[in-house]
Scaffold this motif. Sequence first.
Motif, mmCIF file in Angstrom:
data_model
loop_
_atom_site.group_PDB
_atom_site.id
_atom_site.type_symbol
_atom_site.label_atom_id
_atom_site.label_comp_id
_atom_site.label_asym_id
_atom_site.label_seq_id
_atom_site.Cartn_x
_atom_site.Cartn_y
_atom_site.Cartn_z
ATOM 1 N N MET A 7 37.855 52.060 30.108
ATOM 2 C CA MET A 7 36.741 51.766 31.006
ATOM 3 C C MET A 7 35.445 51.582 30.230
ATOM 4 O O MET A 7 34.650 50.675 30.499
ATOM 5 C CB MET A 7 36.574 52.902 32.022
ATOM 6 N N THR A 8 35.219 52.457 29.244
ATOM 7 C CA THR A 8 34.020 52.365 28.423
ATOM 8 C C THR A 8 33.966 51.031 27.694
ATOM 9 O O THR A 8 32.916 50.368 27.645
ATOM 10 C CB THR A 8 33.980 53.518 27.406
ATOM 11 N N VAL A 9 35.097 50.635 27.114
ATOM 12 C CA VAL A 9 35.157 49.366 26.381
ATOM 13 C C VAL A 9 34.920 48.199 27.335
ATOM 14 O O VAL A 9 34.174 47.260 27.018
ATOM 15 C CB VAL A 9 36.518 49.229 25.670
ATOM 16 N N PHE A 10 35.533 48.245 28.506
ATOM 17 C CA PHE A 10 35.389 47.171 29.483
ATOM 18 C C PHE A 10 33.929 47.024 29.917
ATOM 19 O O PHE A 10 33.381 45.911 29.938
ATOM 20 C CB PHE A 10 36.281 47.464 30.689
ATOM 21 N N ARG A 38 43.105 44.353 28.819
ATOM 22 C CA ARG A 38 44.426 44.004 29.355
ATOM 23 C C ARG A 38 45.151 45.231 29.888
ATOM 24 O O ARG A 38 45.878 45.162 30.884
ATOM 25 C CB ARG A 38 45.257 43.306 28.275
ATOM 26 N N PHE A 39 44.969 46.372 29.228
ATOM 27 C CA PHE A 39 45.568 47.626 29.708
ATOM 28 C C PHE A 39 45.105 47.932 31.126
ATOM 29 O O PHE A 39 45.905 48.289 32.002
ATOM 30 C CB PHE A 39 45.210 48.762 28.759
ATOM 31 N N LEU A 40 43.786 47.769 31.352
ATOM 32 C CA LEU A 40 43.259 48.026 32.690
ATOM 33 C C LEU A 40 43.801 47.012 33.696
ATOM 34 O O LEU A 40 44.160 47.366 34.824
ATOM 35 C CB LEU A 40 41.728 47.992 32.671
ATOM 36 N N GLU A 41 43.829 45.743 33.303
ATOM 37 C CA GLU A 41 44.313 44.707 34.215
ATOM 38 C C GLU A 41 45.783 44.933 34.586
ATOM 39 O O GLU A 41 46.173 44.781 35.749
ATOM 40 C CB GLU A 41 44.125 43.328 33.584
ATOM 41 N N GLU A 42 46.582 45.316 33.600
ATOM 42 C CA GLU A 42 47.997 45.567 33.881
ATOM 43 C C GLU A 42 48.161 46.798 34.760
ATOM 44 O O GLU A 42 49.010 46.835 35.657
ATOM 45 C CB GLU A 42 48.758 45.734 32.564
ATOM 46 N N ARG A 43 47.341 47.812 34.509
ATOM 47 C CA ARG A 43 47.428 49.027 35.321
ATOM 48 C C ARG A 43 47.025 48.750 36.764
ATOM 49 O O ARG A 43 47.629 49.279 37.704
ATOM 50 C CB ARG A 43 46.539 50.103 34.705
ATOM 51 N N GLY A 45 46.921 45.675 38.156
ATOM 52 C CA GLY A 45 47.617 44.532 38.732
ATOM 53 C C GLY A 45 46.666 43.463 39.221
ATOM 54 O O GLY A 45 46.967 42.743 40.188
ATOM 55 N N ALA A 46 45.520 43.328 38.587
ATOM 56 C CA ALA A 46 44.521 42.336 38.996
ATOM 57 C C ALA A 46 43.710 41.921 37.778
ATOM 58 O O ALA A 46 43.502 42.718 36.857
ATOM 59 C CB ALA A 46 43.599 42.907 40.076
ATOM 60 N N ARG A 47 43.242 40.688 37.786
ATOM 61 C CA ARG A 47 42.423 40.187 36.685
ATOM 62 C C ARG A 47 40.978 40.660 36.860
ATOM 63 O O ARG A 47 40.425 40.597 37.963
ATOM 64 C CB ARG A 47 42.476 38.657 36.641
ATOM 65 N N LEU A 48 40.402 41.117 35.761
ATOM 66 C CA LEU A 48 39.020 41.599 35.777
ATOM 67 C C LEU A 48 38.029 40.557 35.280
ATOM 68 O O LEU A 48 36.877 40.521 35.722
ATOM 69 C CB LEU A 48 38.885 42.865 34.919
ATOM 70 N N LEU A 49 38.465 39.734 34.326
ATOM 71 C CA LEU A 49 37.563 38.770 33.685
ATOM 72 C C LEU A 49 38.169 37.383 33.673
ATOM 73 O O LEU A 49 39.377 37.222 33.465
ATOM 74 C CB LEU A 49 37.251 39.187 32.246
ATOM 75 N N HIS A 50 37.324 36.380 33.884
ATOM 76 C CA HIS A 50 37.679 35.007 33.571
ATOM 77 C C HIS A 50 37.161 34.734 32.168
ATOM 78 O O HIS A 50 35.966 34.907 31.897
ATOM 79 C CB HIS A 50 37.002 34.033 34.551
ATOM 80 N N ARG A 51 38.023 34.305 31.252
ATOM 81 C CA ARG A 51 37.591 34.062 29.872
ATOM 82 C C ARG A 51 37.956 32.655 29.458
ATOM 83 O O ARG A 51 39.055 32.165 29.720
ATOM 84 C CB ARG A 51 38.228 35.055 28.907
ATOM 85 N N THR A 52 36.989 31.982 28.797
ATOM 86 C CA THR A 52 37.239 30.694 28.147
ATOM 87 C C THR A 52 36.814 30.843 26.698
ATOM 88 O O THR A 52 36.381 31.914 26.257
ATOM 89 C CB THR A 52 36.423 29.571 28.812
ATOM 90 N N THR A 53 36.910 29.785 25.921
ATOM 91 C CA THR A 53 36.514 29.865 24.514
ATOM 92 C C THR A 53 35.008 30.039 24.364
ATOM 93 O O THR A 53 34.538 30.462 23.308
ATOM 94 C CB THR A 53 36.952 28.587 23.759
#
Length: 298
Positions: A7-10, A38-43, A45-53
């Motif tokens: 959570m802190t990292v996110f 990714r650990f949080l998202e997998e836990r 079951g939902a995407r937290l961030l939209h990421r592009t380059t």
Amino acid sequence: MDRLTSMTVFVRAVDLGSFAAAAAALGLSAPMVGKHVRFLEERLGARLLHRTTRRQSLTEFGQAYCERCRIVLAEAEAAEALVADQVGEPRGRLRVTMPVLFGRRCVMPILLDLTRHHSKLELDLSFGDGFVDLAESGHDLAIRTGELDDAANLITRRVARQRMIVCAAPSYLERCGVPAGLADLENHDAVVYRRSGRVRPWLFPREGGPPAQAMPRHRVRLDDLQALADAAALGMGLAWLPSWLVRERLQLGALVEVLPGEGALPYDVHALWLQTPHLPPKIRVAIDALAAGLPGLM
């Protein structure tokens, strides 16, 4: 992985805008920051961030989750602070933001000395002259000089008062003469401080009333106080500077105080921190150390 750590990292990745910036701030690699998210998202079951380059942005769910993470992390820190209060030993990482020159010359030595007395205390110091939002940046403490803007969620304590004085090099005074009073300043050259695009007038205290203002003519404007002191020592003109900055040059005769009879304007130095039910010992001892040590340097 530890959920609170993730959570802190996110939250830090959200606040700083990229995995790379969060990695640099937390002492991790960018791939490790990605693993925490990714650990949080997998836990969840939902995407937290939209990421592009080029950029990243929160999903609608990520925005709501981020705000809850802030609350959880604040409560966890308050719980740890409560325990630390009982133990009484300042510990953990103390994150402090401060002005560049004042911080390096005055604040940092006091805080470094504090770590010599408290072996479990860690320092994370940031130097910058711009405004820092403590709630967004993750800093525990801010040191600021001059006037403060109102902030409802901040606690402030004056820890010192610096004196502003007019000074000049002997070579300039020999060439142009010594100003006899404030009215004479307009006949002198000066090097002046420009902050945020503005040149502010020089102020002189007046008992029972507002400070008197003066602004000598100037062709040289600088946004760095050390450079301003250097220019004054080179004979470029009068300068209005904090006494702590020019103390050694005054003692050596490289600069001379001008108009001492007009008085030295006191400029407040404040420590600021976020309101919290339990002030962690690491913050409390830092504030007390600065309040005890800074006045002697002023």
